[in-house]
Design an enzyme around this catalytic site. Sequence first.
Site, PDB file in Angstrom:
ATOM      1  N   HIS A 131       0.847  -1.186   0.000  1.00  0.00           N
ATOM      2  CA  HIS A 131       0.000   0.000   0.000  1.00  0.00           C
ATOM      3  C   HIS A 131       0.888   1.242   0.000  1.00  0.00           C
ATOM      4  O   HIS A 131       2.013   1.216   0.496  1.00  0.00           O
ATOM      5  CB  HIS A 131      -0.877  -0.045   1.254  1.00  0.00           C
ATOM      6  CG  HIS A 131      -1.979   0.957   1.293  1.00  0.00           C
ATOM      7  ND1 HIS A 131      -1.778   2.273   1.664  1.00  0.00           N
ATOM      8  CD2 HIS A 131      -3.314   0.840   1.039  1.00  0.00           C
ATOM      9  CE1 HIS A 131      -2.931   2.917   1.638  1.00  0.00           C
ATOM     10  NE2 HIS A 131      -3.886   2.069   1.254  1.00  0.00           N
ATOM     11  N   ASP A 208       2.108  -4.571   7.888  1.00  0.00           N
ATOM     12  CA  ASP A 208       0.862  -3.835   7.696  1.00  0.00           C
ATOM     13  C   ASP A 208      -0.272  -4.845   7.814  1.00  0.00           C
ATOM     14  O   ASP A 208      -0.511  -5.642   6.916  1.00  0.00           O
ATOM     15  CB  ASP A 208       0.885  -3.172   6.311  1.00  0.00           C
ATOM     16  CG  ASP A 208      -0.448  -2.575   5.891  1.00  0.00           C
ATOM     17  OD1 ASP A 208      -1.451  -2.745   6.604  1.00  0.00           O
ATOM     18  OD2 ASP A 208      -0.490  -1.945   4.814  1.00  0.00           O
ATOM     19  N   GLN A 211      -5.507  -5.358   6.570  1.00  0.00           N
ATOM     20  CA  GLN A 211      -6.450  -6.275   5.930  1.00  0.00           C
ATOM     21  C   GLN A 211      -6.445  -7.662   6.555  1.00  0.00           C
ATOM     22  O   GLN A 211      -7.153  -8.550   6.083  1.00  0.00           O
ATOM     23  CB  GLN A 211      -6.126  -6.387   4.434  1.00  0.00           C
ATOM     24  CG  GLN A 211      -6.177  -5.086   3.669  1.00  0.00           C
ATOM     25  CD  GLN A 211      -7.567  -4.475   3.631  1.00  0.00           C
ATOM     26  OE1 GLN A 211      -8.577  -5.157   3.793  1.00  0.00           O
ATOM     27  NE2 GLN A 211      -7.636  -3.171   3.417  1.00  0.00           N
ATOM     28  N   LYS A 234     -11.557  -0.696   9.976  1.00  0.00           N
ATOM     29  CA  LYS A 234     -11.695  -1.873   9.113  1.00  0.00           C
ATOM     30  C   LYS A 234     -12.116  -3.118   9.894  1.00  0.00           C
ATOM     31  O   LYS A 234     -12.317  -4.182   9.301  1.00  0.00           O
ATOM     32  CB  LYS A 234     -10.381  -2.145   8.374  1.00  0.00           C
ATOM     33  CG  LYS A 234      -9.926  -1.010   7.441  1.00  0.00           C
ATOM     34  CD  LYS A 234      -8.618  -1.371   6.757  1.00  0.00           C
ATOM     35  CE  LYS A 234      -8.019  -0.169   6.024  1.00  0.00           C
ATOM     36  NZ  LYS A 234      -8.791   0.200   4.828  1.00  0.00           N
ATOM     37  N   CYS A 373      -4.669   2.590  -3.824  1.00  0.00           N
ATOM     38  CA  CYS A 373      -3.409   3.018  -3.205  1.00  0.00           C
ATOM     39  C   CYS A 373      -2.294   2.005  -3.444  1.00  0.00           C
ATOM     40  O   CYS A 373      -1.428   1.789  -2.593  1.00  0.00           O
ATOM     41  CB  CYS A 373      -3.582   3.271  -1.715  1.00  0.00           C
ATOM     42  SG  CYS A 373      -4.616   4.700  -1.333  1.00  0.00           S
TER      43      CYS A 373
END
Length: 415
Positions: A131, A208, A211, A234, A373
Amino acid sequence: MSTQTEESLDVDRLRSEFPILEREVGDGQRVIYLDNAATSQTPDRVVDAMSDYYRGTNANVHRGIHHLSQESSVSYEEAHDRLAAFVGASGGRSEMVFTKNTTEGLNLVAYAWGLRELGPGDEVVLSEMEHHSALVTWQQIANRTGADVKFIGIDDEGRLDMDHAAELVTDDTEMVSVTHVSNTLGTINPIADLADLAHDHDSFVFVDGAQAVPHQSVDVEALDVDFYAFSGHKMCGPTGIGGLYGKEDLLATMEPFMYGGGMVRKVAFDRTTWAEVPEKFEAGTPPIAEAVGLAEAADYLDDVGLERIERHERDLVEYAMGRMAEFDDIEVYGPPADERAGLVSFNLEGVHAHDLASIMNDHAVAIRPGDHCTQPLHDVLGTAASARASFYLYNTEAEVDALIDAIDDARQLFG
């Protein structure tokens, strides 16, 4: 952590906890929300927890002797412990810093660790699927420090090339920063293997997890990562708050990222000493109500069962990809359904992703068009943009069918 692994989700009951899913738009069509990779919806109990805080406890933390301030401080501190436990960090609040989102978590480490530790000859290794929050941040830190940034490639189906990773990660590598789950491809990266590789070369690992944390059980200690960031909005939580896990000894040695009230121990005209973690990295009045809401969201996801959520999303993505495979003018990006998380990025031949999303909107189907992104990744894929449908615990196969019907409408309109 939840142990509910055998039962399937009662999706109808779960949907009743998200009133926004009953909303009608346009000419009275009920919203079909398939944009969960951008932001998930929020259940009533999370909204109620935040409302209860504002109605009964609202006061600033760590500043007052009165009852409300003490109660607010306890709630805020306990939220750190709750989110630390949620991602498997046994150190509690000493290993969990609240940030605005995953992006701020990345910037915190890049500035507080990277500016101090990186220099000419040092390397930061990313993947081609990162990202912009990671890619741009490390790119700019490298520009300022003289370090180099290298990128692990992907194979034809969007899997990380681990042979290439083994070539790139060397004794010159100081940080390996990778996404746990690609927000474009749905690829689930082998984080534990990457951590082993990095640590073999005395490198640190930043993950990261934006997700991943909302959709699967995450254990940062089992993965043996050094830093792990995620976003509240999220994972059924509020906007404006996220979490950064860091190993206690690393966070303790890092300099603050921002300065101001609340993050100091002693201030004089000529010098300042810092508070302990996490206060050291949480300057100013923090997002107190959001922390209360985020802790409630963690409770909610554990009550539903992350293993069941992951399996439900896997079933939906298998169904969606199966439906898309019925048409030879739909190109799907990423690995097979049984190797990915619950999202599908695709293109319809002859129709730009933004036009496709506009047609979807006419059908009250909410998806996300664009580069998500991940512009460099789209360059690798050979397309400027893609359409992304992303699923969560409250989505159904009937909504997938509505997605396919809307794609067919676009197909007819554009010939």
